[in-house]
Design a protein around this motif. Structure first.
Motif, short mmCIF file in Angstrom:
data_model
loop_
_atom_site.label_atom_id
_atom_site.label_comp_id
_atom_site.label_asym_id
_atom_site.label_seq_id
_atom_site.Cartn_x
_atom_site.Cartn_y
_atom_site.Cartn_z
N ARG A 93 -13.77 5.20 8.87
CA ARG A 93 -15.07 5.56 8.30
C ARG A 93 -15.66 4.45 7.43
O ARG A 93 -16.87 4.41 7.21
CB ARG A 93 -14.96 6.84 7.49
N PHE A 94 -14.80 3.55 6.93
CA PHE A 94 -15.33 2.48 6.08
C PHE A 94 -14.77 1.09 6.40
O PHE A 94 -15.23 0.10 5.83
CB PHE A 94 -15.14 2.80 4.58
N GLU A 109 -14.54 -1.84 9.04
CA GLU A 109 -15.11 -2.38 10.27
C GLU A 109 -13.98 -2.88 11.17
O GLU A 109 -13.06 -3.54 10.72
CB GLU A 109 -16.04 -3.54 9.91
N ARG A 151 -16.68 -2.93 -0.08
CA ARG A 151 -17.99 -2.39 -0.46
C ARG A 151 -18.23 -1.04 0.20
O ARG A 151 -18.75 -0.12 -0.43
CB ARG A 151 -19.11 -3.37 -0.10
N ARG A 152 -17.83 -0.93 1.48
CA ARG A 152 -18.00 0.35 2.18
C ARG A 152 -17.08 1.42 1.59
O ARG A 152 -17.46 2.60 1.52
CB ARG A 152 -17.77 0.17 3.68
N GLY A 189 -16.61 -6.70 2.95
CA GLY A 189 -17.47 -5.62 3.43
C GLY A 189 -16.74 -4.28 3.44
O GLY A 189 -17.31 -3.25 3.06
N ASP A 190 -15.47 -4.29 3.86
CA ASP A 190 -14.69 -3.04 3.86
C ASP A 190 -14.57 -2.48 2.45
O ASP A 190 -14.67 -1.26 2.25
CB ASP A 190 -13.29 -3.29 4.43
N ASP A 202 -18.89 2.71 -1.48
CA ASP A 202 -19.97 3.64 -1.08
C ASP A 202 -19.40 4.96 -0.60
O ASP A 202 -19.89 6.03 -0.96
CB ASP A 202 -20.83 3.02 0.02
N TYR A 203 -18.35 4.90 0.20
CA TYR A 203 -17.74 6.10 0.78
C TYR A 203 -17.23 7.04 -0.30
O TYR A 203 -17.55 8.22 -0.33
CB TYR A 203 -16.61 5.67 1.72
#
Length: 160
Positions: free
Chosen positions: A29-30, A32, A129-130, A126-127, A133-134
């Motif tokens: 889900r978070f 990539e 940061r995601r 990026g993972d 957010d998640y």
């Protein structure tokens, strides 16, 4: 071997950030390029990834896990060589620093090129940061595993 390190501050208590990270099957889900993570038991996971057109499957073993503090793993089977650790630092009652460190040995021309170009580093940033957010959008964890795994006794059963 390349080392990638990234930290992110999340607006959730330390136990919430840690508990969510123990839900390995939620990683796609978070993260990539992570297609699937199947938790085989408390200590082992099977991963399927697709990065730069290269599909990989491998198994990981958690070698050290202390609730609200750290999870450390290594690849034990498959065509990927890596190990890593994620640490959780309480900043205050509602904020936590999550720090991921990974040692990755790229195999094959595509992975070695991606490493030289900084693709792996950017992907992990990026993972993280995601993940921020998640977990902040959820407002709480989707589950938790609060067991202890000790590095000095990798085969011993443990309790929750």
């Amino acid at each position: 071997m390349s080392t990638v390190k990234e930290a992110v501050d999340v607006e959730v208590p330390v136990h919430t950030a840690y508990n969510q990270w123990t839900q390995f099957e939620e990683f796609p889900r978070f993260m990539e390029g992570v297609d699937e993570v199947r938790q085989l038991d408390d200590r082992h996971n099977h991963w399927t990834t697709s990065i730069g057109g290269v599909r990989r499957e491998f198994d990981t073993e958690i070698v050290d896990q202390l609730p609200d503090d750290r999870i450390t793993w290594r690849v034990i089977d498959g065509d990927t060589r890596q190990r890593g650790s994620v640490r959780f630092q309480r900043l205050d009652d509602t904020h936590t620093r999550v720090e991921l460190t990974m040692d990755i040995e790229p195999t094959g021309v595509a992975e070695k090129s991606a490493d030289l170009l900084g693709v792996l580093d950017r992907r992990i940033k990026g993972d993280m940061r995601r993940f921020k957010d998640y977990i902040e959008q959820r407002g709480g964890e989707s589950g938790a595993w609060r067991g202890r795994i000790r590095p000095e006794d990798p085969g011993a059963p443990h309790t929750l």
